[in-house]
Design a protein around this motif. Structure first.
Motif, PDB file in Angstrom:
ATOM      1  N   GLY A   1      49.506  -3.773  11.260  1.00  0.00           N
ATOM      2  CA  GLY A   1      50.084  -4.700  11.096  1.00  0.00           C
ATOM      3  C   GLY A   1      49.726  -5.514   9.766  1.00  0.00           C
ATOM      4  N   PRO A   2      50.233  -6.800   9.599  1.00  0.00           N
ATOM      5  CA  PRO A   2      49.715  -7.587   8.220  1.00  0.00           C
ATOM      6  C   PRO A   2      48.377  -7.715   8.130  1.00  0.00           C
ATOM      7  CG  PRO A   2      51.696  -8.237   9.211  1.00  0.00           C
ATOM      8  CD  PRO A   2      51.276  -7.396  10.358  1.00  0.00           C
ATOM      9  N   GLU A   3      47.889  -7.877   9.309  1.00  0.00           N
ATOM     10  CA  GLU A   3      46.130  -8.499   9.565  1.00  0.00           C
ATOM     11  C   GLU A   3      45.298  -7.351   9.903  1.00  0.00           C
ATOM     12  OE1 GLU A   3      45.992 -11.978  12.078  1.00  0.00           O
ATOM     13  OE2 GLU A   3      47.256 -13.046  10.755  1.00  0.00           O
ATOM     14  N   TYR A   4      45.484  -6.386  10.594  1.00  0.00           N
ATOM     15  CA  TYR A   4      44.854  -5.507  11.438  1.00  0.00           C
ATOM     16  C   TYR A   4      45.486  -4.338  11.896  1.00  0.00           C
ATOM     17  CZ  TYR A   4      45.242  -8.292  15.370  1.00  0.00           C
ATOM     18  OH  TYR A   4      45.618  -9.004  16.460  1.00  0.00           O
ATOM     19  N   THR A   5      44.699  -3.293  12.124  1.00  0.00           N
ATOM     20  CA  THR A   5      45.172  -2.039  12.660  1.00  0.00           C
ATOM     21  C   THR A   5      44.622  -2.209  13.975  1.00  0.00           C
ATOM     22  OG1 THR A   5      45.666  -0.829  10.511  1.00  0.00           O
ATOM     23  CG2 THR A   5      45.360   0.519  12.710  1.00  0.00           C
ATOM     24  N   VAL A   6      45.401  -1.641  14.969  1.00  0.00           N
ATOM     25  CA  VAL A   6      44.964  -1.228  16.607  1.00  0.00           C
ATOM     26  C   VAL A   6      45.291   0.320  16.834  1.00  0.00           C
ATOM     27  CG1 VAL A   6      45.639  -1.762  18.866  1.00  0.00           C
ATOM     28  CG2 VAL A   6      45.540  -3.549  17.133  1.00  0.00           C
ATOM     29  N   LEU A   7      43.904   0.791  17.307  1.00  0.00           N
ATOM     30  CA  LEU A   7      44.048   1.893  17.780  1.00  0.00           C
ATOM     31  C   LEU A   7      43.758   1.890  19.342  1.00  0.00           C
ATOM     32  CD1 LEU A   7      43.550   5.017  16.817  1.00  0.00           C
ATOM     33  CD2 LEU A   7      41.244   4.814  17.325  1.00  0.00           C
ATOM     34  N   GLU A   8      44.758   2.535  20.121  1.00  0.00           N
ATOM     35  CA  GLU A   8      44.532   2.533  21.338  1.00  0.00           C
ATOM     36  C   GLU A   8      43.983   3.700  21.955  1.00  0.00           C
ATOM     37  OE1 GLU A   8      45.905   0.174  23.452  1.00  0.00           O
ATOM     38  OE2 GLU A   8      47.615  -0.776  22.140  1.00  0.00           O
ATOM     39  N   ILE A   9      42.737   3.493  22.501  1.00  0.00           N
ATOM     40  CA  ILE A   9      41.769   4.689  22.823  1.00  0.00           C
ATOM     41  C   ILE A   9      41.804   4.424  24.592  1.00  0.00           C
ATOM     42  CG2 ILE A   9      39.475   5.211  23.080  1.00  0.00           C
ATOM     43  CD1 ILE A   9      39.267   4.782  20.466  1.00  0.00           C
TER      44      ILE A   9
ATOM     45  N   PRO B   1      39.456   7.308  33.763  1.00  0.00           N
ATOM     46  CA  PRO B   1      39.939   6.819  32.650  1.00  0.00           C
ATOM     47  C   PRO B   1      39.697   5.300  32.271  1.00  0.00           C
ATOM     48  CG  PRO B   1      41.654   8.008  33.581  1.00  0.00           C
ATOM     49  CD  PRO B   1      40.664   7.814  34.574  1.00  0.00           C
ATOM     50  N   GLN B   2      39.099   4.942  31.113  1.00  0.00           N
ATOM     51  CA  GLN B   2      38.887   3.726  30.595  1.00  0.00           C
ATOM     52  C   GLN B   2      39.574   3.269  29.231  1.00  0.00           C
ATOM     53  OE1 GLN B   2      34.509   2.451  31.560  1.00  0.00           O
ATOM     54  NE2 GLN B   2      34.642   4.625  31.560  1.00  0.00           N
ATOM     55  N   ALA B   3      40.457   2.291  29.316  1.00  0.00           N
ATOM     56  CA  ALA B   3      41.376   1.982  28.091  1.00  0.00           C
ATOM     57  C   ALA B   3      40.963   0.998  27.535  1.00  0.00           C
ATOM     58  CB  ALA B   3      42.855   1.969  28.663  1.00  0.00           C
ATOM     59  N   TYR B   4      41.117   0.771  26.172  1.00  0.00           N
ATOM     60  CA  TYR B   4      40.750  -0.500  25.318  1.00  0.00           C
ATOM     61  C   TYR B   4      41.100  -0.076  24.003  1.00  0.00           C
ATOM     62  CZ  TYR B   4      36.876   2.591  24.104  1.00  0.00           C
ATOM     63  OH  TYR B   4      35.882   3.795  23.831  1.00  0.00           O
ATOM     64  N   ARG B   5      41.033  -1.352  22.996  1.00  0.00           N
ATOM     65  CA  ARG B   5      41.540  -1.291  21.621  1.00  0.00           C
ATOM     66  C   ARG B   5      40.274  -1.135  20.836  1.00  0.00           C
ATOM     67  NH1 ARG B   5      46.885  -5.128  21.233  1.00  0.00           N
ATOM     68  NH2 ARG B   5      48.405  -3.573  21.785  1.00  0.00           N
TER      69      ARG B   5
ATOM     70  N   TYR C   1      40.185  -2.840  29.850  1.00  0.00           N
ATOM     71  CA  TYR C   1      39.148  -4.141  29.579  1.00  0.00           C
ATOM     72  C   TYR C   1      39.747  -5.080  28.727  1.00  0.00           C
ATOM     73  CZ  TYR C   1      35.533  -0.783  31.277  1.00  0.00           C
ATOM     74  OH  TYR C   1      34.662   0.127  32.101  1.00  0.00           O
ATOM     75  N   PRO C   2      39.342  -6.264  29.134  1.00  0.00           N
ATOM     76  CA  PRO C   2      39.540  -7.525  28.185  1.00  0.00           C
ATOM     77  C   PRO C   2      38.931  -7.219  26.591  1.00  0.00           C
ATOM     78  CG  PRO C   2      37.852  -8.151  29.695  1.00  0.00           C
ATOM     79  CD  PRO C   2      38.209  -6.751  29.924  1.00  0.00           C
ATOM     80  N   LEU C   3      39.573  -7.793  25.769  1.00  0.00           N
ATOM     81  CA  LEU C   3      39.252  -7.544  24.215  1.00  0.00           C
ATOM     82  C   LEU C   3      38.776  -8.967  23.512  1.00  0.00           C
ATOM     83  CD1 LEU C   3      42.516  -5.529  23.864  1.00  0.00           C
ATOM     84  CD2 LEU C   3      40.437  -4.577  23.830  1.00  0.00           C
ATOM     85  N   HIS C   4      37.961  -8.792  22.560  1.00  0.00           N
ATOM     86  CA  HIS C   4      37.846  -9.662  21.666  1.00  0.00           C
ATOM     87  C   HIS C   4      38.568  -9.130  20.475  1.00  0.00           C
ATOM     88  CE1 HIS C   4      34.955 -12.282  23.426  1.00  0.00           C
ATOM     89  NE2 HIS C   4      34.007 -11.196  23.849  1.00  0.00           N
TER      90      HIS C   4
END
Length: 529
Positions: free
Chosen positions: A75-83, A143-147, A212-215
């Motif tokens: 996006g305009p501010e950052y990139t997100v990788l879904e892992i 499985p554990q998911a986060y960004r 997981y929650p995200l910062h």
């Protein structure tokens, strides 16, 4: 038992190679850059992209894990990788010491690292507020998911390569450019796992994913990518990129007679070709510097004078070809700036230091922000980004140094680069830590710049005498760092995969020799893709 694990860690402009050396063909024409239409002809598959690898854990309790990439939005501010990560083996936990996560643009030669705040703390997943980002519970086969967050990617980048976390190179990951990042999945980790014991509240089925929650990124953060830098050398001219400066180094032993400053006629032709290339590809706004260098043998004043005269001789050839639009400056530095430290009578180091350099510096922000830089920097030999492949294939060559065995897998052609995939195995009965620093693997006559860090000194050779040094990363504020995956203590019977990057040879080159210092040469390693 500490059942937690640290899950996350915080333009090259080069010349096409032809049979006659480092310059484009005599016509001066270059093939067009890979088109977006051409990129779509590759079979890149669909999400998720999954691969298994072995990761180093601090303390030696290493494990196999499966890593899946479920999405990539920029996006305009950052990139997100879904892992999504699944620990296949049981472990007592600890910090991962594999290389940090990076997104690599294999066309422009830029490596994007995770976004961090002003304290250097990465944005991303956490379990409890009093723990650092990335410190997560150990859950075997769950499985554990986060960004994971990266800088925004340019609109023209359609596919990237993910590296890090022991996965080697996960090529061909498609980029979705969006105006707004999709909302994150609702976290459930604090419902499924006890915050005091870090153990599951109840049995978690293998079909359940812990989220997981995200910062998320906020405030000011540093987002400049690192430049992938290498050296290409055909024996006459070596081309390097050092930070924002591109340098063509002319071998003085081939260009001049001993103690002379008159150019050899055959070298004049090469310099004329080089000047034509420079006039078509370099920026007329910045000065071009021609600098002579000598080895340390002899009188300093004499060496400085000789280096000045040689720089002037080169200027006399290239200036008419460049035209009046370029400002040319000459200097002679004698032996004051060696490429390689001369220890005793090191003839190969002395020969490398005898040179005349032609260089130009571009502002860093111009290199990074100018969208045309992608096309200016495309190699004639650059192909499309490689498609994803979860399997590294079978080892083509096996070499050894003591109890350490080196398995060399097929190269992967990825845009303007090739990725070397290597496996290090301990064939002895006790744990061993191989010395893979530049001192152990450095090859004769190799500049210090490309001989440092893990696998420093490794290089490829294409069969025509053209060598490519291992890629190093350069950051405008932090300087150089190794790109290769670090290799830590090897336990008996286990193989640990690592990667190194090199500039790609011509498109018709199907095999390369990997020169590995203490391990020897791995000849005729095939190139995939």
């Amino acid at each position: 038992m500490d059942n937690r694990i640290i899950a996350t860690s915080s333009l090259v402009v080069v010349l096409a190679l032809t049979s006659c050396g480092l310059l484009p063909g005599s016509s001066g024409e270059q093939e067009p850059a890979p088109s977006e239409e051409g990129a779509e002809q590759q079979d890149y598959g669909d999400f998720p992209y999954e691969k298994e690898g072995r990761i180093f854990i601090e303390g030696g309790d290493d494990v196999n894990q499966r890593l899946g990439i479920n999405g990539l939005q920029s996006g305009p501010e950052y990139t997100v990788l879904e892992i999504e990560v699944t620990m296949i083996d049981a472990t007592t936990g600890g910090s991962r010491v594999s290389s940090p996560s990076r997104l690599v643009d294999p066309i422009d030669g830029l490596a994007y690292e995770q976004l961090t705040d002003e304290q250097g703390q990465a944005f991303g997943p956490y379990f409890t507020e009093d723990e650092d980002v990335g410190t997560l519970p150990v859950l075997q086969n769950i499985p554990q998911a986060y960004r994971v967050y990266f800088p925004p990617l340019p609109e023209y980048v359609t596919h990237i390569t993910y590296t890090g976390q022991g996965m080697g190179a996960m090529t061909g990951i498609p980029v979705e450019h969006v105006d707004e990042i999709s909302p994150a999945e609702e976290p459930n980790a604090n419902e499924l796992i006890d915050e005091e014991t870090w153990e599951p509240v109840e049995d978690i089925g293998e079909d359940t994913t812990v989220v997981y929650p995200l910062h998320e990124p906020e405030g000011d953060f540093w987002d400049a990518p690192r430049q992938m830098e290498s050296m290409v050398d055909d024996g006459e001219i070596a081309v390097t990129r050092a930070g924002t400066e591109e340098t063509f180094a002319l071998n003085a032993d081939l260009a001049f007679e001993f103690d002379e400053s008159e150019l050899q006629p055959e070298v004049e032709d090469r310099l004329t070709e080089l000047a034509t290339y420079m006039s078509e590809n370099l920026d007329a706004e910045g000065p071009i510097e021609i600098t002579g260098h000598t080895d340390s043998v002899g009188d300093d004043a004499y060496n400085r004078t000789l280096s000045e005269e040689r720089a002037e001789a080169v200027r006399e050839i290239v200036e008419p070809e460049l035209g009046e639009s370029f400002e040319i400056q000459t200097d002679g530095l004698g032996s004051s700036e060696p490429l390689i430290a001369e220890e005793g009578e090191d003839e190969e180091a002395q020969a490398r230091n005898r040179r005349v350099e032609i260089s130009q510096e571009r502002p860093f922000d111009q290199v990074i922000e100018d969208e045309n830089a992608r096309h200016e920097g495309i190699l004639e030999r650059a192909g499309d980004p490689a498609a994803f492949n979860a399997d590294d294939g079978e080892a083509e060559v096996t070499l050894s140094d003591g109890d350490v065995e080196l398995n060399v897998y097929p190269f992967v052609r990825d845009g303007a680069y090739v990725v070397a995939v290597m496996g290090f195995a301990n064939t002895g009965s006790e744990p061993v830590t191989p010395d893979l620093s530049g001192a152990a693997t450095r090859l004769p006559g190799q500049p210090d710049q490309f001989s440092e860090g893990t696998l420093g000194g490794f290089q490829t050779e294409d069969g025509d005498g053209v060598t490519h040094s291992v890629v190093q990363l350069n950051h405008p504020e932090e300087g150089y760092s190794s790109f290769a995956e670090e290799v830590h203590e090897l336990h008996p019977g286990d193989e640990y995969r690592t990667i190194a990057w090199f500039l790609a040879p011509e498109k018709d080159v199907e095999t390369l020799t990997l020169q590995t210092g203490a391990f020897g040469d791995a000849a005729d390693v095939p190139i995939r893709g």
